[in-house]
Write a protein that holds these residues in place. Structure first.
Motif, PDB file in Angstrom:
ATOM      1  N   PRO A 208      58.291 -23.094 -12.021  1.00 30.14           N
ATOM      2  CA  PRO A 208      56.982 -23.763 -11.947  1.00 30.14           C
ATOM      3  C   PRO A 208      55.881 -22.967 -12.641  1.00 30.14           C
ATOM      4  N   TYR A 209      56.174 -21.730 -13.051  1.00 30.73           N
ATOM      5  CA  TYR A 209      55.176 -20.895 -13.714  1.00 30.73           C
ATOM      6  C   TYR A 209      55.363 -20.853 -15.228  1.00 30.73           C
ATOM      7  N   GLN A 214      54.995 -26.647 -17.472  1.00 33.04           N
ATOM      8  CA  GLN A 214      53.853 -27.228 -16.755  1.00 33.04           C
ATOM      9  C   GLN A 214      53.205 -28.345 -17.569  1.00 33.04           C
ATOM     10  N   GLU A 218      53.198 -32.365 -16.661  1.00 33.71           N
ATOM     11  CA  GLU A 218      51.896 -33.012 -16.482  1.00 33.71           C
ATOM     12  C   GLU A 218      51.827 -34.296 -17.306  1.00 33.71           C
ATOM     13  N   LEU A 241      54.054 -26.398  -8.533  1.00 36.17           N
ATOM     14  CA  LEU A 241      53.922 -26.669  -9.967  1.00 36.17           C
ATOM     15  C   LEU A 241      52.519 -27.138 -10.308  1.00 36.17           C
ATOM     16  N   SER A 244      49.941 -24.301  -9.773  1.00 37.44           N
ATOM     17  CA  SER A 244      50.108 -23.295 -10.815  1.00 37.44           C
ATOM     18  C   SER A 244      49.580 -23.804 -12.147  1.00 37.44           C
ATOM     19  N   ASN A 245      49.817 -25.087 -12.430  1.00 31.18           N
ATOM     20  CA  ASN A 245      49.338 -25.676 -13.675  1.00 31.18           C
ATOM     21  C   ASN A 245      47.810 -25.662 -13.720  1.00 31.18           C
TER      22      ASN A 245
END
Length: 774
Positions: A208-209, A214, A218, A241, A244-245
């Protein structure tokens, strides 16, 4: 040009080094060997604890972080079916997600339970059997038969004549936080008057990083949302996610805004100071060379570079121009002298200015925080490189016209001369600052909450709250870890802990908890339940059979064959949503929600059961390191004091250390007045203040014969630092905001106090006034 002097040889060597570093970075970039870290928690130190517990914590984080949770709200059943099918198709066609799995196949799960139902009893039935209150047990079964909503079949009577399993299943259903939630097509579904909601869990295929991942997810989510919007279907997303985004995008925007704001500000500043934009080019070259080498060295040492390090790196322009502004201002007063001839007498003060800043950063490397170590290394390498580029480049260029700025800022030198000439005013001002500062710092408060690390978007928080509240997913970050030598011991300990937690839940100590043992009794418990059933006297079974007109022999056969029935274990439970609560055969987890009394839960710990509270523990760790950083700050001041005393003598200690000490005191006093709570980042900002503040004092100490020039140069230095680091005070991330605000206040006070209180040194002085001016 012949390599006839040291500056030419060193310049050529330095240029070769920069070209080699740049080539290696380009090669690494083309081969995807550049690693940018965006996980905000990678900045944190690893807490020293049991290795197994550390692995468990990583396991839990992975289980929670590698999922995205989605709730869709539809107006009717038709739209719900369409949205579900569309989600399945889109997930199947994308490589961004694991195949979409039902949360629970209810029919299969119930069938599995029934196949192993022999030892599965409701808690009330177990109590009846333990008390040997067999009449109460059979009365429950008779009432169940007469219940109009209970489907009874001959097959059910044959396998479960006392109808024990239906009561067990009903008990499981009542454990749900929201009984209105139904499992349809394997997904949790909630039906209201005007809205039907369904809950989905999407599993990630990458970290997720990962920045690119990301962005891809999105775009996918936006397209999916647009498709569903056509059918009046609303979506609600949450998960690590998305947060983090947002943090990544926020950091990128801040990098851009800080860089742009700093560049525009410094552009106007150098035009004001030198009536030329040439310093922008020279500083761009200096900063670029510094950041280039800093990026390479930091990435090489740590194997990656954090995005937060680059945010602070973007502010390097606010520090490295200090040296060049001072030199260019001095050069403007002696235009006919060769640049390196001007550099030679001021080089010691420029070098000491660099050293004091590096010492401040050096102490940051002693912290256990990987993020601060990265920032410290990046800053030390970057500043040193930019400084070297500046002293090799600037003396080769013609002097600029700083006279208008010097005249405009003449009041700074005048104020300095006035204060230095009136000792009573100076001493009384110092005493007043100390008294007010000490009195104010007493009211200063701290806030070490780890959640301040990352910026939060209000809409994301609202979506997260909606998802968790709607489907009873209000999951805390605290949990019990149960470990033992065998799986049987783990199950027994879990059952014991479940009973204790149930009692505490009744007392309001904890709102709820989730454990495997709530759905699956331990194998030992199931065997004990079977023994209790086999202890039912035949006379009671005969009366029950007669009441229902059953063949008593069939009931006897059921009782006899109970011991041969299969026992339910976790291998049959692997598809259940709570299956992840058993990381391995000798370890289980119990998730806690809504803790009201931490001490009561901590009292349940023993050699086999541990309570893990990651957020609280990290916040406590933050507090510990903040306190350590405060001691480290004192050590840095002592180290600087000793170093300055060794170089300049004991008489120089107070003039050089007093201004920055007063600046630190005033900075925290103002924060106390404003009600701003300090944290570790606030303390770390003071290390930068120390380096810069001592620089100002050193320049004033050496520049006694040209106070107007030094005042103008240091004013430009202060403003450039504010444009660099001061802009961080506008960050949406609270931790960065605190850092920026501390530096903002500290640099302003350092400049004011160095200007008014630092006396010139007759021994260490820059003598250029015997040279002709232009």
């Amino acid at each position: 040009m012949h390599f006839s002097n040291w500056q030419n040889k060193l310049s050529a060597l330095w240029l070769v080094v920069l070209l080699i570093v740049a080539s290696n970075l380009v090669w690494a970039w083309l081969h995807n060997d550049i690693h940018i870290q965006t996980n905000i928690f990678a900045l944190l130190p690893k807490k020293n604890q049991d290795k197994a517990l550390e692995n468990t914590q990583q396991y839990v984080n992975q289980q929670l972080n590698n999922k995205v949770f989605l709730v869709i709200d539809t107006p009717d059943e038709k739209a719900l079916v369409h949205a579900t099918e569309l989600l399945k198709q889109q997930v199947q066609a994308s490589t961004l997600w694991q195949p979409l799995k039902p949360q629970l196949d209810t029919d299969q799960f119930v069938q599995t339970l029934f196949q192993h139902h022999a030892g599965l009893l409701a808690a009330e039935d177990v109590e009846h059997l333990k008390r040997q209150d067999y009449s109460a047990l059979t009365e429950q079964s008779l009432l169940q038969v007469m219940s109009p909503g209970m489907p009874i079949t001959a097959e059910l009577f044959k396998n479960d004549p006392l109808l024990l399993f239906p009561r067990f299943a009903m008990g499981l259903a009542h454990q749900q936080s929201n009984p209105a939630i139904e499992m349809e097509q394997g997904f949790a579904t909630l039906k209201d008057v005007n809205t039907i909601s369904r809950f989905f869990t999407l599993e990630l295929t990458q970290s997720p990083y990962n920045i690119d991942y990301q962005k891809d997810t999105e775009v996918w989510m936006k397209q999916f949302n647009q498709q569903l919007a056509q059918f009046n279907v609303k979506t609600h997303w949450t998960g690590t996610l998305l947060f983090s985004n947002f943090g990544t995008q926020s950091a990128e925007k801040e990098i851009s805004s800080i860089g742009l704001g700093s560049s525009i500000g410094v552009l106007l500043l150098v035009w004001f100071g030198f009536r030329s934009l040439r310093p922008m080019l020279t500083e761009f070259i200096a900063v670029s060379s510094g950041c280039l080498l800093a990026f390479a060295v930091t990435h090489w040492l740590f194997g990656e570079i954090h995005l937060m390090t680059l945010v602070f790196g973007a502010s390097l322009v606010g520090v490295c121009v200090d040296f060049s502004f001072y030199f260019m201002a001095l050069q403007s007063q002696h235009r006919k002298i060769d640049g390196f001839s001007i550099l030679k007498p001021v080089l010691p003060s420029l070098f000491m200015g660099l050293m004091t800043t590096l010492v401040a950063y050096l102490f940051l490397t002693f912290t256990p925080f990987p993020g601060f170590k990265q920032i410290a290394v990046f800053s030390m390498v970057g500043l040193s490189s930019a400084w070297l580029t500046s002293i090799l480049l600037l003396p080769r260029l013609k002097a600029l016209n700083a006279e208008p700025a010097i005249q405009t800022l003449k009041f700074i030198g005048d104020a300095r001369c006035y204060f230095l000439q009136h000792q009573k005013l100076r001493y009384s001002s110092i005493a007043l600052i100390v008294l007010i500062g000490l009195g104010s710092v007493y009211f200063l408060k701290s806030n070490d909450d780890i959640r301040n690390l990352q910026s939060m978007d209000q809409q994301l928080k609202q979506e997260d709250h909606y998802v968790r509240e709607r489907f009873g997913q209000e999951q805390g970050s605290d949990y019990f870890v149960i470990r033992a030598k065998t799986s049987a011991e783990v199950e027994a300990l879990e059952q014991q802990l479940i009973q204790q937690l149930s009692d505490l839940k009744m007392q309001g100590v904890v709102h709820s908890f989730q454990a495997i043992g709530q759905s699956i009794p331990s194998e030992l418990q199931q065997k004990q339940n079977i023994q209790l059933l086999q202890s039912i006297p035949k006379s009671d079974l005969i009366l029950y059979a007669q009441a229902l007109q059953l063949n008593p022999q069939d009931v006897f056969n059921w009782q006899v064959h109970l011991s041969t029935q299969p026992i339910l274990n976790l291998s049959k439970f692997s598809q259940h949503p709570f299956a992840f609560l058993q990381p391995n055969a000798t370890e289980r987890l119990i998730l806690l929600q809504g803790i009201q009394n931490e001490q009561a839960l901590q009292d349940l710990q023993n050699g086999y059961i541990k309570l893990l509270q990651p957020v609280k523990n990290l916040s406590h760790l933050f507090k510990e390191h903040r306190i350590q950083a405060q001691y480290l700050l004192a050590y840095a001041l002592i180290a600087l004091t000793l170093g300055l005393a060794f170089i300049y003598g004991l008489n120089a200690i107070i003039p050089l250390i007093l201004p920055v000490s007063l600046a630190l005191l005033s900075t925290f006093a103002v924060q106390a007045w404003l009600g701003i709570e300090i944290n570790l980042f606030s303390i770390m900002g003071t290390f930068l203040i120390i380096g810069i503040g001592v620089d100002y004092a050193i320049f004033y100490r050496h520049g006694h014969d040209h106070p107007q020039v030094v005042g103008m140069a240091l004013f430009l230095c202060m403003m450039s630092t504010l444009l660099g680091f001061g802009l961080l005070s506008f960050s949406h991330t609270y931790a960065i905001h605190c850092f920026g605000l501390t530096v903002l206040l500290g640099v302003i006070f350092s400049f004011i106090y160095a200007t008014l209180f630092t006396q010139a040194d007759q021994q260490h002085r820059v003598i250029l006034n015997n040279q002709p001016k232009s």
